[in-house]
Design an enzyme around this catalytic site. Structure first.
Site, PDB file in Angstrom:
ATOM      1  N   HIS A 136      30.785  57.297  40.756  1.00 41.07           N
ATOM      2  CA  HIS A 136      31.780  57.065  41.492  1.00 41.07           C
ATOM      3  C   HIS A 136      32.630  58.524  41.723  1.00 41.07           C
ATOM      4  O   HIS A 136      32.725  59.182  40.883  1.00 41.07           O
ATOM      5  CB  HIS A 136      32.741  56.100  40.937  1.00 41.07           C
ATOM      6  N   ASP A 168      42.796  44.289  43.771  1.00 33.49           N
ATOM      7  CA  ASP A 168      43.006  45.939  44.048  1.00 33.49           C
ATOM      8  C   ASP A 168      42.916  46.044  45.511  1.00 33.49           C
ATOM      9  O   ASP A 168      43.535  47.069  46.083  1.00 33.49           O
ATOM     10  CB  ASP A 168      41.572  46.564  43.344  1.00 33.49           C
ATOM     11  N   ARG A 205      49.231  50.353  49.047  1.00 34.06           N
ATOM     12  CA  ARG A 205      49.582  51.692  48.528  1.00 34.06           C
ATOM     13  C   ARG A 205      49.567  52.515  49.478  1.00 34.06           C
ATOM     14  O   ARG A 205      50.005  53.580  49.811  1.00 34.06           O
ATOM     15  CB  ARG A 205      48.706  52.091  47.232  1.00 34.06           C
ATOM     16  N   SER A 232      42.506  51.256  39.818  1.00 35.77           N
ATOM     17  CA  SER A 232      41.876  50.756  41.050  1.00 35.77           C
ATOM     18  C   SER A 232      40.410  51.168  40.917  1.00 35.77           C
ATOM     19  O   SER A 232      39.668  50.247  41.141  1.00 35.77           O
ATOM     20  CB  SER A 232      42.553  51.623  42.263  1.00 35.77           C
ATOM     21  N   LYS A 243      36.967  47.913  39.768  1.00 32.76           N
ATOM     22  CA  LYS A 243      35.826  47.622  40.530  1.00 32.76           C
ATOM     23  C   LYS A 243      34.527  48.170  40.007  1.00 32.76           C
ATOM     24  O   LYS A 243      33.652  47.547  40.021  1.00 32.76           O
ATOM     25  CB  LYS A 243      35.931  48.613  41.821  1.00 32.76           C
TER      26      LYS A 243
HETATM   27  N1  URA Z   1      39.593  55.143  45.408  1.00 29.63           N
HETATM   28  C1  URA Z   1      39.967  53.682  44.912  1.00 29.63           C
HETATM   29  O1  URA Z   1      39.207  53.122  45.067  1.00 29.63           O
HETATM   30  N2  URA Z   1      41.256  53.703  44.506  1.00 29.63           N
HETATM   31  C2  URA Z   1      42.271  54.688  44.474  1.00 29.63           C
HETATM   32  O2  URA Z   1      43.209  54.211  44.070  1.00 29.63           O
HETATM   33  C3  URA Z   1      41.983  55.691  45.024  1.00 29.63           C
HETATM   34  C4  URA Z   1      40.752  56.004  45.534  1.00 29.63           C
END
Ligand code: URA
Length: 427
Positions: free
Chosen positions: A86, A165, A172, A187, A191
């Protein structure tokens, strides 16, 4: 239905610098997902968290509550080990494209659940959707089958993966509460843990084009995410990498796919190849595969074969021509010297204004829009030499894109010492 807590009490606890209890966290995430904590209450809580932080226990519980808001993917029983990567997001960051088939060519399955872009950083799905026919949506059964058959899939995360999320991230985004380390870490990791991978490599970007502008902040974010992953039983490693200048020589969806194909054909820009190989090494090691020679799999076509199989499995035509823009505009150097800086954020914003990104999540992106970089920091330039070529389908977009690039680069008499591409490793 009577509620266990009062949202205002939870907000006050964090506003007054207290720590939320496990029960408060479980309740607030669940009640927000159900709709009984209002958007404005969650916005106030997110701002209190941004201002006052969270303890390690609170972050772990918040992450776990977001995972439990949806369904965990079960990837056990696959014929290969799993590893995922990621990136916290950057300009010209097309690394997922060559990396996924490269790692898969060593017998490790890569379940790359990705998103679409918002703001000045691009989304992996937007890039792949510039390939004619390619489909981002896979059912869980299709994903498992593709991971067994091909070993690689890049696809959209389903609506039931950490739904808390999804809701919170959208909130956000419009309340100035994205840049909170506990909220970003929870966040991303909710995932990735829910996705079911057993190994995870994080590419945490540092610099003008990244969420984290300083090394200290990026280190804290990386440490927080590595701890969350490790505590959840996922082998997790982070690399801190430079995002002061765009990665590679292209920014924009189809342009970036073209560059990824160059890398898969054994060529491509050095920074993209080096970062792809460094992340592939980390993923293979984390998945328990030793003695790999990743560069050879780029030059001898093994990774390209895997790319073609992965694109075809999702109905894409790997041989179809990629879209090209209707109009281009090239910016040339007005002085001679060495390109000292080229600002990632400015290039990202300009590409976005050309149509490569979206302002609202329902907007469509223009696959051919973007920017080609003819020079990178450290390269010598002469008067009249091309610096950047802007691509768009709508010429009226040039003016605002050019405005974003107003002071985006500096040419000087000699090269400034560039920051290394890989700044640190956190395990
Ligand atoms: N990417 C995400 O999935 N969440 C965040 O809060 C920032 C970047």
């Amino acid at each position: 239905m009577s509620e266990t807590f009062d949202a205002v009490d939870v907000i006050r606890t964090k506003r007054d610098r207290g720590a939320l209890s496990d029960a408060q966290i479980d309740w607030v995430i669940d009640a927000y997902t159900r709709g009984s904590v209002a958007e404005e209450q969650m916005a106030a809580l997110a701002m209190a968290i941004l201002l006052n932080g969270m303890t390690r226990r609170e972050i772990a519980r918040w992450t776990d509550a977001m995972i439990r808001s949806g369904r965990r993917l079960d990837l056990t029983g696959l014929t290969r080990p799993t590893a995922d990567k990621h990136s916290t997001g950057g300009v010209g960051d097309k690394i997922t494209l060559p990396l996924t088939p490269l790692v898969a060519s060593f017998g490790v399955a890569v379940p790359q659940l990705s998103g679409r872009g918002l703001g000045h950083t691009g989304g992996t799905l937007d890039k792949l959707e510039s390939i004619p026919g390619w489909r981002a949506e896979l059912t869980t059964a299709e994903l498992r089958r593709q991971l067994d058959d091909v070993g690689a899939a890049i696809c959209a995360a389903g609506d039931d993966l950490a739904p808390a999320d999804k809701k919170l991230y959208a909130l956000r985004d419009v309340t100035g509460t994205v840049e909170s380390i506990p909220l970003i870490a929870s966040s991303i990791m909710s995932k990735k843990i829910a996705e079911g991978t057993s190994a995870l490599v994080l590419d945490v970007k540092v610099g003008s084009g990244a969420f984290m502008a300083t090394r200290a902040e990026a280190t804290e974010l990386a440490r927080t995410m590595v701890d969350l992953g490790t505590d959840a039983g996922v082998t997790t490693v982070a690399l801190l990498t430079d995002m002061d200048t765009p990665l590679g020589r292209t920014v924009g969806n189809a342009l970036e796919v073209r560059e990824a194909l160059e890398v898969l054909a054994g060529g491509g820009p050095t920074d993209v190849v080096d970062l792809t190989c460094a992340l592939a090494d980390e993923m293979l090691t984390a998945a328990g595969r030793d003695g790999h020679e990743v560069r050879a799999a780029l030059s001898d076509g093994r990774a390209m074969d895997r790319w073609r199989a992965m694109i075809t499995a999702q109905h894409g035509d790997p041989d179809a021509p990629l879209p090209t823009a209707r109009v281009t505009h090239t910016i040339t150097a007005t002085e001679r010297g060495v390109l000292q800086t080229l600002d990632a954020r400015a290039v990202g914003v300009a590409a976005w204004r050309l149509g490569a990104g979206r302002a609202r999540k329902e907007d469509a992106v223009h696959p051919a829009a973007g920017i080609e970089l003819h020079a990178k920091p450290g390269d010598p330039v002469t008067v009249g030499a091309p610096l950047l070529t802007l691509h768009t389908d709508e010429p009226q977009r040039f003016e605002r894109a050019l405005a974003a690039l107003d002071s985006a680069w500096r040419i000087g008499p000699d090269a400034s010492t560039p920051r290394p591409l890989i700044i640190d490793r956190i395990a």
